[in-house]
Design a protein around this motif. Sequence first.
Motif: not given
Length: 522
Positions: A8, A113, A109
Amino acid sequence: MKNVVIGFLGTQLDMGKKRRWKPTPSLTIHDHFNVDRLELLHDHKFNRLAHQVKREIEELSPQTEVLLHRMDLADPWDFQEVYGKLFDFARAYGFDEDREQYHVHLTTGTHVAQICWFLLTESRHIPARLIQTGPPGPDDAIPKFDIIDLDLSRYNALQQRFDQLSREYGDQLKGGIETRNPRYNALIDRIELIASNSNEPILLLGETGTGKTELAQRIYNLKLDRRRVKGRMVHVNCATLNGPDAMATLFGQRRSFTGQAGTERSGLLREADGGVLFLDEIDELGWNEQSILLHAIETGRFYPLGSDHEVSTRFQVIAGASRDLRVLSAEGAFRSDLLARLNMWSFTLPALRDRREDVEANLAFELGRAERSMGTQVGFNVDARDAFVRFATNPATPWPGNFRDFSSSVNRLCTLAPRGRITRSMVTEEIRTLQSDWRASAQDAEFALVRDLLGPAVDDIDPFDLAQLAKVIQTCRNSPSLSAAGRTLFAVSRQKRTTQNDADRLRKYLQKFGLEWDALSA
């Protein structure tokens, strides 16, 4: 092989020009790890930041290909949404493990996540290793970089810890007895797994004396150790719950119900709140009590006697029964819906006669228990121990009371032992006592069986005929037809006959006592 990193965008840590450390760009500055391709996931709200980070990486590591993937999340802290979208991303990706090595960057993240990344990699939906990065320390030239390998087969010591803990829980359920019977050990292993991971009812079946009460207590102790319960275990002997006080004992009673002082009761179900309710001999519980108990187990709510308001309680259930509840249910003596609720996890404890390889281990256990109770050391002479073990393990020794008979026998020997030594003559006398008691009990059972059918006429039957007739009745009741019962009873003599009319022979025998097959089979 190419190194591919998936992660991410760091919406906070990757932002700003003056930051000393940015997790995503820092992935590409480690000499020992070349990033050939970076798959960067981001929300549409951070599209500008994603393109900025992409340009920074292209300047730091021109050989790194950066691919941006838009993944919009309504709530990045919603586990179901995050896991679902990452799962769909993984399924559509098209991993090529022959040409590429995959890595997931955990540092960026939300925590949700990170958990989802871990689950997807551990389950091999994403065939990757995990990368954890961090800012450089005061004396470090480059940021921290660690690869986490989820191949647990490399961590034998960790696995051995889990195995050892499981064995300890199994030993706890067996009371520390080193049992050898494969069937019993497999049963204990399964109970350990269920008790440690489920709050559903556990049903313990088996003959009287097979250890249901002791096992229920050990299951409770295991649940307490595993923090699956906090309250105490309440032992309810359902065989004693007869008469007008049964409902009040189980469900409680308000003083307004009787109008007398001192009649207020909390009830056993309330006392079990937060703990375990052990319903011993549940096959003896009355029909009305079964109905209210089922409602209480399913909802955690019930009305005490004399109350207009429901009370709530939460408990886990262990039930014990000596009779087959399925047979009782078919006969209308036990509620089928209660049986279905209790039968989620059902275990039948084997009788002592089916666990003769465990006799010596149980003998050592009983000796130790007797020593602790008496406060003195007790032991067998060698010839006495051999004689007792031979008798106990002999297939002809019935042990009708199972471990209850066994424990009582050892305790008697220990109590009577002069100077703490059990002699051969003491064992011989104990064996005579056991056999005499068992014969008397068997004769009483035979007499009761025949008396139920013949009534006062049983007094006119010789003891020799009484034992034989009892055997015939038992066989008939366990056989599907008159012919099948005859084949069992005349198994030897029928082989010497030219005609084998077993049903006719058995019918004539029953007629001598005024009995008919229909009455026996019913």
